[in-house]
Design a protein around this motif. Structure first.
Motif, PDB file in Angstrom:
ATOM      1  N   ARG A  46       0.940  -1.194  -0.006  1.00  0.00           N
ATOM      2  CA  ARG A  46       0.124  -0.185  -0.080  1.00  0.00           C
ATOM      3  C   ARG A  46       1.198   1.164  -0.569  1.00  0.00           C
ATOM      4  N   ALA A  47       2.092   1.533   0.562  1.00  0.00           N
ATOM      5  CA  ALA A  47       3.116   2.829   0.322  1.00  0.00           C
ATOM      6  C   ALA A  47       3.634   2.413  -1.027  1.00  0.00           C
ATOM      7  N   ARG A  62       1.227   3.873  -2.592  1.00  0.00           N
ATOM      8  CA  ARG A  62       1.069   5.490  -2.664  1.00  0.00           C
ATOM      9  C   ARG A  62       2.461   6.983  -3.146  1.00  0.00           C
ATOM     10  N   CYS A  96      -0.707   1.295  -9.203  1.00  0.00           N
ATOM     11  CA  CYS A  96      -2.087   2.274  -9.873  1.00  0.00           C
ATOM     12  C   CYS A  96      -3.136   2.596  -9.164  1.00  0.00           C
ATOM     13  N   GLY A 116      -3.094   1.960  -5.826  1.00  0.00           N
ATOM     14  CA  GLY A 116      -3.666   3.294  -5.377  1.00  0.00           C
ATOM     15  C   GLY A 116      -5.376   3.966  -5.071  1.00  0.00           C
ATOM     16  N   GLY A 173      -6.368   5.330  -2.430  1.00  0.00           N
ATOM     17  CA  GLY A 173      -6.491   6.316  -2.300  1.00  0.00           C
ATOM     18  C   GLY A 173      -7.610   7.676  -2.188  1.00  0.00           C
ATOM     19  N   ASP A 174      -6.963   8.805  -1.310  1.00  0.00           N
ATOM     20  CA  ASP A 174      -8.139   9.742  -2.061  1.00  0.00           C
ATOM     21  C   ASP A 174      -7.201  11.399  -1.848  1.00  0.00           C
ATOM     22  N   GLY A 175      -6.590  11.017  -3.129  1.00  0.00           N
ATOM     23  CA  GLY A 175      -5.624  11.992  -3.170  1.00  0.00           C
ATOM     24  C   GLY A 175      -6.165  12.493  -4.587  1.00  0.00           C
TER      25      GLY A 175
END
Length: 406
Positions: A247-248, A251, A299, A302, A306-308
């Protein structure tokens, strides 16, 4: 194309139990809490890329020109995203079905896939045959190869079963369907692999042998090994996505730019003769495309966790996923019809006319797909119908009808 099934947000994780539990990744959070709005948006955007790349190729670029090569590469990239995205979603779908039905997941899995894939496919073959009929009755079609084609009942049956041959109208007119045939093959591989882990005794052995046999049988056919690698990368990202290190990595701020560089690197070579042929025949280029599954799958992970900015931007396109599959399977015959009419009637000459025709073809494909999807992209309805038919014949248990939506 490619992942044509979206799951609701926050999909349940893998349940412990029968053989499948041995694949449960460490961390316990895998395949739990994924957000699928961004993945739906990625699917919708990939369909738009395919549409535009095919439209540009029809409008401006002679076959084997650098422009045609660039358009072909962008279209291939979108298809590769479809394969990886399908692997991601099918892995989560199978985990839910195995959790609820154990090794007896085959019937609900097949029903979910048929309800999702075949209604738009049948429509696409009908549209293709209608355009093909016009082509054999006074309207010369501007197909990519210009080859003659069959429109008989056998060709129609081969079209709706994805067993079409080079001389069929489906093969000549709707060339985008090659990837759908491979995707259905990947669905079968995934189901057999799941059975090899979730089943017991002879079932496990037979399923594992079938996986190996299918891979060997298709190893020397166009792009099958590459699509399998892309699909497997997406499935692995979903399955092991609960591991914090993975996960890291998904991200990591550098992952997106690095992946874009890897995806765009072949554009440096589009001016070389033979680039388009090398996409499908060059061993090194094919291996490169297969290897791209790893960064693409990361990707996708991610986006799912993600919430970016990237996830939010992709999620804004999730509304277009409602008709993206229909768009994928019918856009080529629709645009072929538009460009063929323009050429036959000698309408809108010059560059301005070409641009106007391109816009009309793109908008026409979008409009037809959006309207048709209201009828054919209704997998929940078709699932209910199929389960009722199976229950009436005793082939499906009542509990199966309540299987999780895929």
């Amino acid at each position: 194309m490619a992942a044509k099934a979206a799951l609701p947000p926050h999909s349940p994780g893998i349940a412990t139990g029968a053989g499948w539990a041995r694949l449960r990744p460490r961390g316990g959070g895998a395949m739990r809490g994924y957000r699928y709005e961004a993945l739906d948006g990625a699917r919708a955007l990939a369909a738009q890329v395919v549409l535009v790349s095919h439209g540009l190729g029809m409008a401006f670029f002679p076959v084997h020109s650098p422009g045609a090569a660039a358009a072909e590469w962008f279209g291939r990239l979108a298809v590769m995203v479809f394969f990886s995205l399908s692997g991601f979603v099918i892995a989560t779908s199978l985990s839910r079905l195995v959790a609820s039905d154990g090794s007896r997941f085959g019937v609900p899995y097949a029903v979910h896939r048929i309800a999702r894939i075949w209604p738009p496919l049948v429509l696409a073959i009908l549209v293709t045959f209608a355009v093909g009929w016009l082509g054999q009755n006074g309207l010369p079609l501007l197909t990519k190869t210009g080859d003659a084609y069959r429109l008989d009942a056998v060709a129609f049956l081969r079209g709706i079963t994805l067993t079409f041959a080079p001389g069929d109208a489906t093969f000549v007119i709707d060339r985008a369907l090659w990837s759908l045939r491979q995707e259905v093959y990947l669905y079968a591989i995934a189901a057999l692999a799941a059975l090899a882990f979730a089943g017991r005794g002879a079932r496990r052995v037979l399923a594992g042998g079938a996986v190996v046999g299918l891979v060997i049988l298709t190893a020397d056919r166009f792009f099958y090994l590459q699509s399998l690698a892309l699909f497997a990368a997406g499935a692995a990202a979903a399955h092991f996505g609960g591991r914090e290190r993975l996960r890291a990595l998904a991200r990591a701020p550098w992952l997106g730019p690095a992946t874009l560089c890897l995806l765009g690197a072949p554009l440096l070579f589009v001016v070389r003769p033979g680039f388009i042929d090398a996409m499908s025949d060059g061993a090194g280029f094919l291996a490169y495309q297969a290897a791209l599954g790893i960064p693409v799958a990361l990707c996708l992970l991610g986006l799912a966790i993600g919430d970016g900015p990237a996830a939010r931007a992709a999620a804004r396109w999730s509304w277009a996923a409602a008709f993206s599959y229909t768009l994928y399977v019918i856009h080529v015959p629709v645009m072929t019809l538009v460009f063929s009419l323009r050429a036959h009637l000698d309408l809108a000459p010059g560059l301005a006319g070409t641009v106007a025709t391109l816009l009309l073809a793109l908008l026409g494909a979008e409009a037809v797909s959006c309207a048709a999807a209201l009828v054919v992209e209704r997998p929940a309805l078709f699932r209910r119908i199929l389960f009722r038919l199976l229950a009436a014949t005793g082939l499906a248990r009542p509990a199966v009808q309540a299987a999780p939506s895929i």
